[in-house]
Design a protein around this motif. Sequence first.
Motif, PDB file in Angstrom:
ATOM      1  N   UNK A   1      -3.233 -17.765  37.737  1.00 19.70           N
ATOM      2  CA  UNK A   1      -3.884 -18.838  36.952  1.00 19.70           C
ATOM      3  C   UNK A   1      -3.148 -19.045  35.632  1.00 19.70           C
ATOM      4  N   UNK A   2      -3.258 -20.266  35.130  1.00 19.10           N
ATOM      5  CA  UNK A   2      -2.540 -20.628  33.893  1.00 19.10           C
ATOM      6  C   UNK A   2      -3.470 -21.356  32.932  1.00 19.10           C
ATOM      7  N   UNK A   3      -4.746 -20.958  32.927  1.00 22.14           N
ATOM      8  CA  UNK A   3      -5.722 -21.608  32.057  1.00 22.14           C
ATOM      9  C   UNK A   3      -5.745 -21.008  30.667  1.00 22.14           C
ATOM     10  N   UNK A   4      -6.940 -20.944  30.079  1.00 24.44           N
ATOM     11  CA  UNK A   4      -7.060 -20.534  28.679  1.00 24.44           C
ATOM     12  C   UNK A   4      -6.618 -19.097  28.443  1.00 24.44           C
ATOM     13  N   UNK A   5      -6.754 -18.241  29.450  1.00 23.99           N
ATOM     14  CA  UNK A   5      -6.273 -16.863  29.336  1.00 23.99           C
ATOM     15  C   UNK A   5      -4.896 -16.714  29.990  1.00 23.99           C
ATOM     16  N   UNK A   6      -4.717 -17.328  31.146  1.00 22.44           N
ATOM     17  CA  UNK A   6      -3.493 -17.154  31.915  1.00 22.44           C
ATOM     18  C   UNK A   6      -2.236 -17.586  31.192  1.00 22.44           C
ATOM     19  N   UNK A   7      -2.330 -18.662  30.422  1.00 24.95           N
ATOM     20  CA  UNK A   7      -1.122 -19.121  29.720  1.00 24.95           C
ATOM     21  C   UNK A   7      -0.637 -18.070  28.714  1.00 24.95           C
ATOM     22  N   UNK A   8      -1.581 -17.370  28.087  1.00 27.95           N
ATOM     23  CA  UNK A   8      -1.204 -16.306  27.150  1.00 27.95           C
ATOM     24  C   UNK A   8      -0.693 -15.073  27.898  1.00 27.95           C
ATOM     25  N   UNK A   9      -1.219 -14.847  29.105  1.00 34.21           N
ATOM     26  CA  UNK A   9      -0.722 -13.738  29.908  1.00 34.21           C
ATOM     27  C   UNK A   9       0.740 -13.958  30.295  1.00 34.21           C
ATOM     28  N   UNK A  10       1.102 -15.193  30.636  1.00 35.84           N
ATOM     29  CA  UNK A  10       2.502 -15.489  30.960  1.00 35.84           C
ATOM     30  C   UNK A  10       3.396 -15.173  29.765  1.00 35.84           C
ATOM     31  N   UNK A  11       2.970 -15.600  28.581  1.00 30.21           N
ATOM     32  CA  UNK A  11       3.758 -15.311  27.373  1.00 30.21           C
ATOM     33  C   UNK A  11       3.885 -13.807  27.160  1.00 30.21           C
ATOM     34  N   UNK A  12       2.805 -13.077  27.434  1.00 28.07           N
ATOM     35  CA  UNK A  12       2.837 -11.630  27.250  1.00 28.07           C
ATOM     36  C   UNK A  12       3.717 -10.927  28.265  1.00 28.07           C
ATOM     37  N   UNK A  13       3.661 -11.376  29.513  1.00 29.35           N
ATOM     38  CA  UNK A  13       4.526 -10.806  30.546  1.00 29.35           C
ATOM     39  C   UNK A  13       5.988 -11.034  30.170  1.00 29.35           C
TER      40      UNK A  13
END
Length: 359
Positions: free
Chosen positions: A9-21
């Motif tokens: 997912x790339x929603x309100x949490x997922x987009x930040x997870x991508x940046x963190x990964x």
Amino acid sequence: MTIRVVEWSTGTVGRHAIAGIDARPDLELVGVWVSGPAKIGKDAGELAGLGRELGVSATNDRDALVALRPDCIVHTAMTDDRVFDAIEDLIFFISQGINVVSSGPVVLQFPHGVLPDELVERVEAAGREGNASLHVNGIDPGFANDALPLSITSLSQRIDEVRCLEIADYSTYYQPVVMKSIFGFGQPMDSTPMLLNPGVLSLAWGSVVRQIAAGLDLTLDEPLEEQFDRVAADRDYSTVSVEIPEGTMAALHFQVIGKVGGVPRVVLEHFTRTHPDQAPDWPTPAKGDGCYRIIVSGEPEMEVEFTHHGKHGDHNVSGMIVTAMRLVNAVAAVVDAKPGLVTALDLPLISGRGLVAGS
């Protein structure tokens, strides 16, 4: 060793997870799942707002992502309105040998005594079958009311009560389903939103109370006690998720109370406003528009207030970041953990190793 990761997912949490990964040198993003057709084929860097491409295109093909054989899925899809379907998704992933860190369903943070034993055993069995682990966490339920309060109790000589509070203004929190249908903001005061049906608060946050109790070796009275009170809007309010007409529900205070011998010992408490002017008699953060406050009564008396604030937004934006990063930073530990369900009680110290600027 680099850990191969799929972001789900790339929603309100997922987009930040991508940046963190992307920020962690020990993680490699190899796939991204999206629910909306408009996002299919877009680069993960674009979806995360990084301003550059990462060379990974989004897909809604579950089987294709599983076939990549990633070491771990960072699962940040919305689960509040599909709890049991989401549990089935997670069971499938770990049965296929893929470790998972997930932001929900939050009941899996510590499901013992909350979910039926047979469902918990299904999760455990799937983990044994696939030799994979599942860890559900975030900020609340999550770090603010598991690792943080339990760490504080390590300083205690005597503990009378552990109380974990969230005190926050949700006016900039973008989750329309959560705000309107689950919490009931903007709805008539005589209506009963999903969250306030008997037993739902204990389903959603009982895992918090029970995990702290387990960490303190307490056997709680059954069932957990639920209390709540609501405040009506004194005028019309607007939030990013829902309109709140005058007279409808504008603020909510609830508690989930774990007692031992009739005495409160572990309490989860939320004071949720949709504008800082509401409920002036309720507690307010010492700084900013939101905080987590841990109060450990006993000897000594201890109180810790934890706040966060995003560089490009308020505490609701940074709330999504800290939720994502509690998961991303736990990936390596979860990959190394025993198969099955892994709670905060099972993990070693999680840190932001590798994230110091310039290191």
